[in-house]
Enzyme design. Structure first.
Site, PDB file in Angstrom:
ATOM      1  N   GLU A 121      11.228  -8.004 -12.806  1.00 26.45           N
ATOM      2  CA  GLU A 121      11.391  -8.312 -11.384  1.00 26.45           C
ATOM      3  C   GLU A 121      10.440  -7.462 -10.571  1.00 26.45           C
ATOM      4  OE1 GLU A 121      15.340  -6.222 -10.040  1.00 26.45           O
ATOM      5  OE2 GLU A 121      15.470  -6.761 -12.156  1.00 26.45           O
ATOM      6  N   LYS A 123       9.141  -4.701  -7.954  1.00 24.09           N
ATOM      7  CA  LYS A 123       9.573  -3.402  -7.448  1.00 24.09           C
ATOM      8  C   LYS A 123       9.259  -3.402  -5.958  1.00 24.09           C
ATOM      9  CE  LYS A 123       9.067   1.554  -8.516  1.00 24.09           C
ATOM     10  NZ  LYS A 123       9.405   1.967  -7.200  1.00 24.09           N
ATOM     11  N   ASP A 125       8.834  -2.283  -2.232  1.00 20.10           N
ATOM     12  CA  ASP A 125       8.380  -1.003  -1.686  1.00 20.10           C
ATOM     13  C   ASP A 125       9.056  -0.773  -0.337  1.00 20.10           C
ATOM     14  OD1 ASP A 125       7.043   1.326  -1.400  1.00 20.10           O
ATOM     15  OD2 ASP A 125       5.098   0.441  -0.962  1.00 20.10           O
ATOM     16  N   TYR A 232      18.993  -5.416  -6.009  1.00 17.42           N
ATOM     17  CA  TYR A 232      18.469  -5.374  -7.378  1.00 17.42           C
ATOM     18  C   TYR A 232      19.479  -4.848  -8.391  1.00 17.42           C
ATOM     19  CZ  TYR A 232      17.239  -0.560  -5.970  1.00 17.42           C
ATOM     20  OH  TYR A 232      17.268   0.719  -5.512  1.00 17.42           O
ATOM     21  N   LYS A 323       3.851   0.631 -12.277  1.00 22.03           N
ATOM     22  CA  LYS A 323       3.336   0.701 -10.903  1.00 22.03           C
ATOM     23  C   LYS A 323       1.924   0.134 -10.838  1.00 22.03           C
ATOM     24  CE  LYS A 323       4.654   4.236  -8.432  1.00 22.03           C
ATOM     25  NZ  LYS A 323       5.242   4.437  -7.086  1.00 22.03           N
ATOM     26  N   CYS A 417     -20.432  11.173  24.699  1.00 18.56           N
ATOM     27  CA  CYS A 417     -19.607   9.964  24.699  1.00 18.56           C
ATOM     28  C   CYS A 417     -20.508   8.740  24.515  1.00 18.56           C
ATOM     29  CB  CYS A 417     -18.838   9.858  26.014  1.00 18.56           C
ATOM     30  SG  CYS A 417     -17.924   8.310  26.144  1.00 18.56           S
ATOM     31  N   CYS A 420     -20.225   6.684  28.069  1.00 20.63           N
ATOM     32  CA  CYS A 420     -20.691   7.178  29.368  1.00 20.63           C
ATOM     33  C   CYS A 420     -21.656   8.354  29.255  1.00 20.63           C
ATOM     34  CB  CYS A 420     -19.496   7.559  30.239  1.00 20.63           C
ATOM     35  SG  CYS A 420     -18.671   9.045  29.665  1.00 20.63           S
ATOM     36  N   CYS A 435     -13.870  12.725  25.197  1.00 23.89           N
ATOM     37  CA  CYS A 435     -14.754  12.637  26.346  1.00 23.89           C
ATOM     38  C   CYS A 435     -13.949  13.064  27.578  1.00 23.89           C
ATOM     39  CB  CYS A 435     -15.239  11.196  26.506  1.00 23.89           C
ATOM     40  SG  CYS A 435     -15.950  10.886  28.131  1.00 23.89           S
ATOM     41  N   CYS A 441     -15.261   6.896  32.802  1.00 24.44           N
ATOM     42  CA  CYS A 441     -15.587   6.335  31.486  1.00 24.44           C
ATOM     43  C   CYS A 441     -14.755   5.056  31.299  1.00 24.44           C
ATOM     44  CB  CYS A 441     -15.269   7.403  30.430  1.00 24.44           C
ATOM     45  SG  CYS A 441     -15.595   6.903  28.748  1.00 24.44           S
TER      46      CYS A 441
HETATM   47  S1  IVH Z   1      16.468  -0.641 -10.439  1.00 17.82           S
HETATM   48  C1  IVH Z   1      19.155   2.722 -12.189  1.00 17.82           C
HETATM   49  N1  IVH Z   1      14.988  -2.533  -9.436  1.00 17.82           N
HETATM   50  O1  IVH Z   1      12.472   1.932  -7.201  1.00 17.82           O
HETATM   51  C2  IVH Z   1      17.981   1.937 -11.780  1.00 17.82           C
HETATM   52  N2  IVH Z   1      14.763  -0.364  -8.519  1.00 17.82           N
HETATM   53  O2  IVH Z   1      11.724   4.393  -8.874  1.00 17.82           O
HETATM   54  C3  IVH Z   1      18.082   1.432 -10.442  1.00 17.82           C
HETATM   55  N3  IVH Z   1      13.185  -0.259  -6.633  1.00 17.82           N
HETATM   56  O3  IVH Z   1      15.125   4.084  -6.506  1.00 17.82           O
HETATM   57  C4  IVH Z   1      16.809   0.960  -9.878  1.00 17.82           C
HETATM   58  N4  IVH Z   1      12.657  -2.363  -6.612  1.00 17.82           N
HETATM   59  O4  IVH Z   1      14.550   2.318  -4.804  1.00 17.82           O
HETATM   60  C5  IVH Z   1      15.305  -1.236  -9.384  1.00 17.82           C
HETATM   61  N5  IVH Z   1      13.796  -4.345  -8.618  1.00 17.82           N
HETATM   62  C6  IVH Z   1      14.103  -3.044  -8.562  1.00 17.82           C
HETATM   63  C7  IVH Z   1      13.534  -2.183  -7.618  1.00 17.82           C
HETATM   64  C8  IVH Z   1      13.879  -0.833  -7.631  1.00 17.82           C
HETATM   65  C9  IVH Z   1      12.471  -1.205  -6.032  1.00 17.82           C
HETATM   66  C10 IVH Z   1      13.155   1.185  -6.244  1.00 17.82           C
HETATM   67  C11 IVH Z   1      14.492   1.811  -6.112  1.00 17.82           C
HETATM   68  C12 IVH Z   1      14.528   2.969  -7.053  1.00 17.82           C
HETATM   69  C13 IVH Z   1      13.068   3.194  -7.315  1.00 17.82           C
HETATM   70  C14 IVH Z   1      12.904   3.727  -8.700  1.00 17.82           C
END
Ligand code: IVH
Length: 676
Positions: A121, A123, A125, A232, A323, A417, A420, A435, A441
């Site tokens: 899945e 991750k 951000d 998640y 990552k 500047c 001016c 400036c 200006c």
């Molecule tokens: S599972 C026990 N799934 O990434 C495991 N984490 O570095 C629970 N995160 O603290 C995390 N997307 O904030 C999981 N699909 C995803 C995620 C996810 C983002 C974040 C989460 C976690 C951090 C881990």
């Protein structure tokens, strides 16, 4: 006494509240979960307002799961720290495919002959939060904090439309859902545009903005942010007692049935090749998503195996994160623009050979300031390394020295500047050059004019940057006082301005003369005087004449006004041009003082208050401001002269004891509100 306790609730009100709740929930669900709009904004707002009114009239009908809760309004000065029922672990993570192969091989070995699969899945951000549901109702939302203890941000979480307040269908009686709060790009960009229009620095990335939003003290502000929740993890005991909930993918599916918005990107994978394919696909396509992702997460799907695999000290052995590397390219520097802002700060911006990077074409990026150019050691025509990480704004991170021509000279930041020609100065302790020709200006003048009409300043909506430029170019506008001399015929004579717009501009400028004094003070754009500072100055000095006559020391005595700001204010009012502007604004009928009625709506005149604890309807500063607005005084310590201890929830026990021993009455928030 509870004002409403004696009011009987008519059945018609009860029925209408039910009906409105159902309708609004239905429209919300369609809008936020299915991206379809079933009613106009206008109709929706009317229904919501009707429900708010009914709940206000009959507070017993206002349930914690009511859609009106999403509007926010609860104010938290501080966030309660709460222990997580189960620690929030993080994930082992890596940038290397080999380590993913190792993880997969290790897991297979540990599970020997047991058949199992993986889920892959995204991750997300953003910011991790844990939601607790009891009997299907959202009762608590905590941030991750240090993993053991987080902040209680329930009132802000309630405002996020994709967090259900009341679950549907089947759900465990008491459980936790974890997920990530993200700030979708489109909403984040709109938010940053608004910040820039208000003269504030844009935020660097959606993650920081999401995190800041969850910590807003006023949940009504959080409601405006358009955050999204991506679940998640559904925490259940293992085995869960329900065979249909013994895989991670089934649990996520169950969350969808309960009313969470689940995105369709999870994939069950059977071997390392499928995992690698998933990674390769999203490494490219992540840029097409409407929100930021910084990798992918691989989990063993069968939850019964999680216990067998166990945890390390910090993270589970049944999951790992891959990552994404920040996308990076190198491209030649073509030229540098030196942009002059409202305050005169000169910002260098690199023009580069256009190059595709993470889904967009990059042409320009900021070089921040002179020190940064020197630190990167940039020479004319250098190939620059540009990176795009989770954030959307590309960043210049270095120079490809191997491509440098021997004849290339280091980039010279201009001494004068670029607009001016005035020699640039460096403010003490600051990395940027500026400036000093404030009033001669063009970009500084235009910037100040734009700031003056801004939403938080005079709020003259009919005037945007283009119109200001048009009027400025016609020679009708040199400083903010000139707005009030503009005549309809002058505007009509300008190209592109029709009668309707011209008269709208004139009347909105006229209307702005009624804007209260603190906002006018902010609108002037005095260096370092922000919205809050302007309020404090206005309240302290009451009117413009007293403020203009104040010495640097007197200015620095105002709460939160430091020496640098005090000197800048003093300097501003010393200049004859500025004194002239103030005089012309006064002649135009602007508000140059806090009305006496407000200054001494003197219900609390002669009374001294000490404030302690947390208040539900005020922030701590807000309640102090309110006391002062009503003519009262605030003191930080109790003495025989104190009139009241104004105590919110959990007041300092020392203070309470002292008040009791001195015989000082203790006033609750409700009692205070009655008093004023
Ligand atoms: S599972 C026990 N799934 O990434 C495991 N984490 O570095 C629970 N995160 O603290 C995390 N997307 O904030 C999981 N699909 C995803 C995620 C996810 C983002 C974040 C989460 C976690 C951090 C881990």
């Amino acid at each position: 006494m509870d004002l409403f306790s004696s009011i009987e609730i008519p059945n018609s009100a009860r029925q209408r509240v039910d009906e409105l709740t159902r309708l609004i929930d239905h429209y919300n669900h369609a809008y936020y979960m299915e991206d379809t709009s079933l009613v106009s904004d206008f109709e929706f707002d009317a229904l919501l307002r009707e429900l708010i009114n009914l709940e206000w009239q009959y507070p017993d009908l206002a349930l914690p799961t009511s859609p009106t809760r999403r509007v926010g309004g609860e104010v938290n000065k501080t966030f309660r720290q709460v222990s997580h029922r189960f620690p929030m672990l993080s994930l082992g993570n890596t940038y290397s495919i080999e380590e993913i192969e190792d993880f997969e091989a290790r897991t297979r070995k540990l599970l020997e002959d047991t058949p199992f699969t993986y889920t892959c899945e995204l991750k997300y951000d953003g910011v991790a939060i844990a939601l607790t549901y009891k009997a299907g109702q959202l009762v608590q939302a905590l941030t991750r904090g240090n993993g053991s203890v987080g902040d209680d941000i329930t009132s802000n979480a309630r405002t996020i439309p994709t967090i259900p307040l009341q679950l549907k269908g089947h759900y465990p009686p008491d459980f936790e859902v974890r997920g990530e709060v993200v700030y979708p790009f489109e909403a984040f960009e709109a938010f940053n545009r608004q910040r820039e229009a208000d003269g504030e620095e844009p935020l660097a990335n959606p993650r920081n903005a999401a995190s800041g939003s969850l910590k807003l003290q006023d949940s009504a502000q959080c409601a405006k942010r358009k955050l999204q929740f991506c679940p998640y993890f559904l925490m259940l005991p293992s085995p869960s007692g329900d065979d249909s909930l013994n895989t991670h993918s089934d649990r996520i599916e169950a969350l969808q049935q309960m009313g969470f918005r689940v995105l369709p990107y999870m994939l069950e994978c059977h071997n390392i090749d499928e995992i690698k394919e998933y990674i390769a696909y999203w490494d490219i396509h992540r840029w097409d998503l409407p929100f930021a992702t910084d990798g992918i997460v691989i989990k063993v799907n069968q939850t019964l195996l999680w216990e067998r695999l166990g945890n390390t000290a910090k993270s589970p052995r049944w999951a790992i994160a891959f990552k994404f590397k920040a996308a990076r390219v190198s491209t030649p520097l073509l030229s540098i623009d030196y942009q002059v802002g409202r305050t005169g700060i000169v910002t260098p911006v690199a023009n580069m050979q256009p190059v595709p990077l993470g889904g967009t074409i990059v042409r320009r990026a900021t070089l921040v300031n002179a020190d940064n150019i020197a630190a990167l050691g940039i020479h004319e025509g250098d190939h620059l390394f540009v990176e795009k990480g989770g954030e959307i704004i590309p960043k210049i991170v270095g120079v490809d020295v191997s491509q440098r021509l021997p004849s290339a000279a280091p980039v010279q930041f201009p001494d004068c500047c670029p607009v001016c020609g005035t020699p640039l100065l460096r403010a003490e302790g600051e990395a940027g050059l500026y400036c000093p020709n404030q009033d001669g200006c063009t970009p500084q003048i235009l910037g100040r004019l734009e700031h003056f009409v801004g939403r938080k300043a005079m709020d003259i909506e009919t005037l945007g940057p283009e119109r200001i430029r048009l009027i400025y170019d016609a020679g009708l506008l040199h400083n903010v006082a000139d707005f009030y001399d503009l005549r309809y015929e002058q505007l009509l004579a300008l190209p592109t301005l029709q009668e309707k717009s011209a008269s709208a501009i004139i009347s909105s400028i006229q209307a702005s003369t009624q804007v209260p004094f603190p906002r006018l003070l902010f609108a002037l754009g005095i260096r370092y005087v922000g919205e809050v500072g302007a309020k404090k100055l206005a309240r302290h000095f009451h009117d413009i004449d007293t403020l203009m006559a104040a010495s640097v020391d007197e200015l620095a005595a105002v709460e939160d006004v430091g020496n640098v700001t005090a000197a800048a204010i003093h300097d501003y009012f010393q200049q004859s041009l500025h004194r002239d502007i103030i005089q012309r604004l006064r002649n135009a009928g602007m508000q140059m003082q806090i009305p006496d009625s407000e200054m001494s709506a003197a219900t609390l005149k002669g009374l001294t208050f000490v404030v302690s604890g947390v208040f539900s309807r005020f922030t701590r500063d807000g309640i102090k401001e309110s006391v002062e607005q009503h003519g009262g005084r605030i003191s930080s310590s109790l003495s025989a002269k104190t009139s009241y201890l104004l105590a919110g929830e959990k007041p300092g026990p020392e203070k309470v004891r002292k008040a009791e021993s001195l015989g000082i009455p203790i006033l609750s928030e409700e009692e205070y509100i009655n008093l004023i």
